[in-house]
Scaffold this motif. Structure first.
Motif, mmCIF file in Angstrom:
data_model
loop_
_atom_site.group_PDB
_atom_site.id
_atom_site.type_symbol
_atom_site.label_atom_id
_atom_site.label_comp_id
_atom_site.label_asym_id
_atom_site.label_seq_id
_atom_site.Cartn_x
_atom_site.Cartn_y
_atom_site.Cartn_z
ATOM 1 N N HIS A 8 0.857 -1.189 0.000
ATOM 2 C CA HIS A 8 0.000 0.000 0.000
ATOM 3 C C HIS A 8 0.892 1.237 0.000
ATOM 4 C CE1 HIS A 8 -3.824 -2.095 0.700
ATOM 5 N NE2 HIS A 8 -3.061 -2.967 1.329
ATOM 6 N N ASP A 9 0.801 2.008 -1.063
ATOM 7 C CA ASP A 9 1.617 3.210 -1.217
ATOM 8 C C ASP A 9 0.739 4.429 -0.940
ATOM 9 O OD1 ASP A 9 3.648 4.940 -1.776
ATOM 10 O OD2 ASP A 9 3.708 4.546 -3.918
ATOM 11 N N ASP A 10 0.276 4.525 0.308
ATOM 12 C CA ASP A 10 -0.595 5.614 0.734
ATOM 13 C C ASP A 10 0.225 6.623 1.533
ATOM 14 O OD1 ASP A 10 -2.786 4.166 -0.368
ATOM 15 O OD2 ASP A 10 -2.982 3.031 1.496
ATOM 16 N N ILE A 11 -0.430 7.369 2.392
ATOM 17 C CA ILE A 11 0.290 8.285 3.280
ATOM 18 C C ILE A 11 1.320 7.488 4.071
ATOM 19 C CG2 ILE A 11 0.077 9.773 5.302
ATOM 20 C CD1 ILE A 11 -2.697 10.604 4.158
ATOM 21 N N ARG A 12 0.863 6.353 4.617
ATOM 22 C CA ARG A 12 1.780 5.393 5.229
ATOM 23 C C ARG A 12 2.007 4.285 4.220
ATOM 24 N NH1 ARG A 12 -1.483 4.237 10.491
ATOM 25 N NH2 ARG A 12 -1.386 6.284 11.398
ATOM 26 N N LYS A 13 3.238 3.900 4.043
ATOM 27 C CA LYS A 13 3.549 2.777 3.169
ATOM 28 C C LYS A 13 3.583 1.524 4.042
ATOM 29 C CE LYS A 13 6.193 5.753 0.100
ATOM 30 N NZ LYS A 13 5.043 6.482 -0.218
ATOM 31 N N TRP A 14 2.788 0.503 3.640
ATOM 32 C CA TRP A 14 2.728 -0.695 4.461
ATOM 33 C C TRP A 14 2.389 -1.916 3.615
ATOM 34 C CZ3 TRP A 14 -2.147 -3.126 5.380
ATOM 35 C CH2 TRP A 14 -3.249 -2.404 4.928
ATOM 36 N N PHE A 15 2.653 -3.101 4.188
ATOM 37 C CA PHE A 15 2.405 -4.361 3.501
ATOM 38 C C PHE A 15 1.237 -5.100 4.136
ATOM 39 C CE2 PHE A 15 6.742 -3.529 2.270
ATOM 40 C CZ PHE A 15 6.766 -3.941 0.951
ATOM 41 N N GLU A 16 0.408 -5.665 3.263
ATOM 42 C CA GLU A 16 -0.740 -6.469 3.683
ATOM 43 C C GLU A 16 -0.539 -7.876 3.153
ATOM 44 O OE1 GLU A 16 -5.499 -6.863 2.540
ATOM 45 O OE2 GLU A 16 -4.322 -5.176 1.790
ATOM 46 N N LEU A 17 -0.854 -8.855 3.980
ATOM 47 C CA LEU A 17 -0.903 -10.239 3.520
ATOM 48 C C LEU A 17 -2.374 -10.612 3.447
ATOM 49 C CD1 LEU A 17 0.516 -12.818 2.677
ATOM 50 C CD2 LEU A 17 0.553 -13.499 5.090
ATOM 51 N N LYS A 18 -2.900 -10.692 2.214
ATOM 52 C CA LYS A 18 -4.295 -11.102 2.004
ATOM 53 C C LYS A 18 -4.281 -12.617 2.055
ATOM 54 C CE LYS A 18 -8.186 -10.361 -1.095
ATOM 55 N NZ LYS A 18 -9.115 -9.848 -0.135
ATOM 56 N N SER A 28 -7.072 -10.512 6.313
ATOM 57 C CA SER A 28 -5.793 -9.891 5.972
ATOM 58 C C SER A 28 -5.087 -9.484 7.255
ATOM 59 C CB SER A 28 -6.002 -8.627 5.136
ATOM 60 O OG SER A 28 -6.480 -8.936 3.857
ATOM 61 N N ILE A 29 -3.762 -9.506 7.217
ATOM 62 C CA ILE A 29 -2.969 -9.011 8.338
ATOM 63 C C ILE A 29 -1.899 -8.071 7.799
ATOM 64 C CG2 ILE A 29 -3.368 -11.024 9.810
ATOM 65 C CD1 ILE A 29 -0.546 -11.971 9.046
ATOM 66 N N GLN A 30 -1.437 -7.186 8.642
ATOM 67 C CA GLN A 30 -0.359 -6.279 8.274
ATOM 68 C C GLN A 30 0.966 -6.971 8.564
ATOM 69 O OE1 GLN A 30 -0.740 -2.354 9.849
ATOM 70 N NE2 GLN A 30 1.216 -1.666 9.036
ATOM 71 N N LEU A 31 1.922 -6.810 7.671
ATOM 72 C CA LEU A 31 3.249 -7.383 7.878
ATOM 73 C C LEU A 31 4.238 -6.290 8.213
ATOM 74 C CD1 LEU A 31 3.542 -9.986 4.974
ATOM 75 C CD2 LEU A 31 2.641 -10.303 7.279
ATOM 76 N N ILE A 32 5.051 -6.561 9.228
ATOM 77 C CA ILE A 32 6.096 -5.640 9.663
ATOM 78 C C ILE A 32 7.392 -6.439 9.669
ATOM 79 C CG2 ILE A 32 6.940 -4.231 11.584
ATOM 80 C CD1 ILE A 32 3.956 -3.952 12.414
ATOM 81 N N GLN A 33 8.454 -5.866 9.135
ATOM 82 C CA GLN A 33 9.715 -6.587 9.058
ATOM 83 C C GLN A 33 10.841 -5.734 9.596
ATOM 84 O OE1 GLN A 33 11.172 -7.507 5.067
ATOM 85 N NE2 GLN A 33 11.666 -9.555 5.765
ATOM 86 N N GLY A 34 11.523 -6.262 10.597
ATOM 87 C CA GLY A 34 12.667 -5.558 11.167
ATOM 88 C C GLY A 34 13.931 -5.827 10.371
ATOM 89 N N THR A 60 -2.616 0.138 18.879
ATOM 90 C CA THR A 60 -2.728 1.561 18.582
ATOM 91 C C THR A 60 -3.363 1.773 17.216
ATOM 92 O OG1 THR A 60 -0.613 1.745 17.435
ATOM 93 C CG2 THR A 60 -0.565 1.978 19.836
ATOM 94 N N GLY A 61 -3.654 2.995 16.890
ATOM 95 C CA GLY A 61 -4.188 3.335 15.584
ATOM 96 C C GLY A 61 -3.123 3.460 14.524
ATOM 97 N N TYR A 62 -1.846 3.250 14.899
ATOM 98 C CA TYR A 62 -0.774 3.376 13.919
ATOM 99 C C TYR A 62 -0.855 2.272 12.869
ATOM 100 C CZ TYR A 62 3.732 3.783 11.710
ATOM 101 O OH TYR A 62 4.720 3.923 10.776
ATOM 102 N N SER A 63 -1.191 1.067 13.297
ATOM 103 C CA SER A 63 -1.308 -0.046 12.356
ATOM 104 C C SER A 63 -2.575 0.115 11.540
ATOM 105 C CB SER A 63 -1.333 -1.377 13.098
ATOM 106 O OG SER A 63 -0.102 -1.592 13.744
ATOM 107 N N SER A 64 -2.521 -0.353 10.310
ATOM 108 C CA SER A 64 -3.665 -0.213 9.414
ATOM 109 C C SER A 64 -4.688 -1.328 9.565
ATOM 110 C CB SER A 64 -3.175 -0.144 7.966
ATOM 111 O OG SER A 64 -2.348 0.988 7.807
ATOM 112 N N LEU A 65 -4.276 -2.472 10.096
ATOM 113 C CA LEU A 65 -5.187 -3.601 10.296
ATOM 114 C C LEU A 65 -5.176 -4.022 11.759
ATOM 115 C CD1 LEU A 65 -4.266 -5.667 7.094
ATOM 116 C CD2 LEU A 65 -6.250 -4.198 7.446
ATOM 117 N N ASN A 66 -6.143 -4.860 12.146
ATOM 118 C CA ASN A 66 -6.284 -5.267 13.549
ATOM 119 C C ASN A 66 -5.153 -6.167 14.043
ATOM 120 O OD1 ASN A 66 -8.745 -3.917 13.747
ATOM 121 N ND2 ASN A 66 -9.872 -5.695 13.016
#
Length: 80
Positions: A8-18, A28-34, A60-66
């Motif tokens: 997702h190339d929005d205001i926040r750039k983030w990855f979704e695993l559908k 779907s879940i949000q993926l975060i990679q360190g 928090t509301g920072y993440s885009s998905l639950n």
């Protein structure tokens, strides 16, 4: 977990695993990679992938998905 990796190339750039099949009540879940987690997710955008790592609920509301996953390993499933 397996599914389609979406960037997702929005205001926040983030990855979704559908997900292929819902997990923990989520489609779907949000993926975060360190740093140092192996293959960068950017290289697998748009591919079917399998990921491994701890799951957690977004406090928090920072993440885009639950639910998000702290990705330790991610690999393509089939041709990418």
């Amino acid at each position: 977990m397996e599914g389609q990796l979406i960037f997702h190339d929005d205001i926040r750039k983030w990855f979704e695993l559908k997900l292929d099949e819902p997990q923990c009540g989520e489609a779907s879940i949000q993926l975060i990679q360190g740093e140092g987690a192996g293959t960068p997710m950017e290289a697998l955008r748009g591919c079917r992938v399998r990921s491994r790592g701890a799951l957690d609920f977004s406090p928090t509301g920072y993440s885009s998905l639950n639910v998000y996953q702290d990705v330790q390993v991610i690999e393509s499933v089939g041709k990418c």
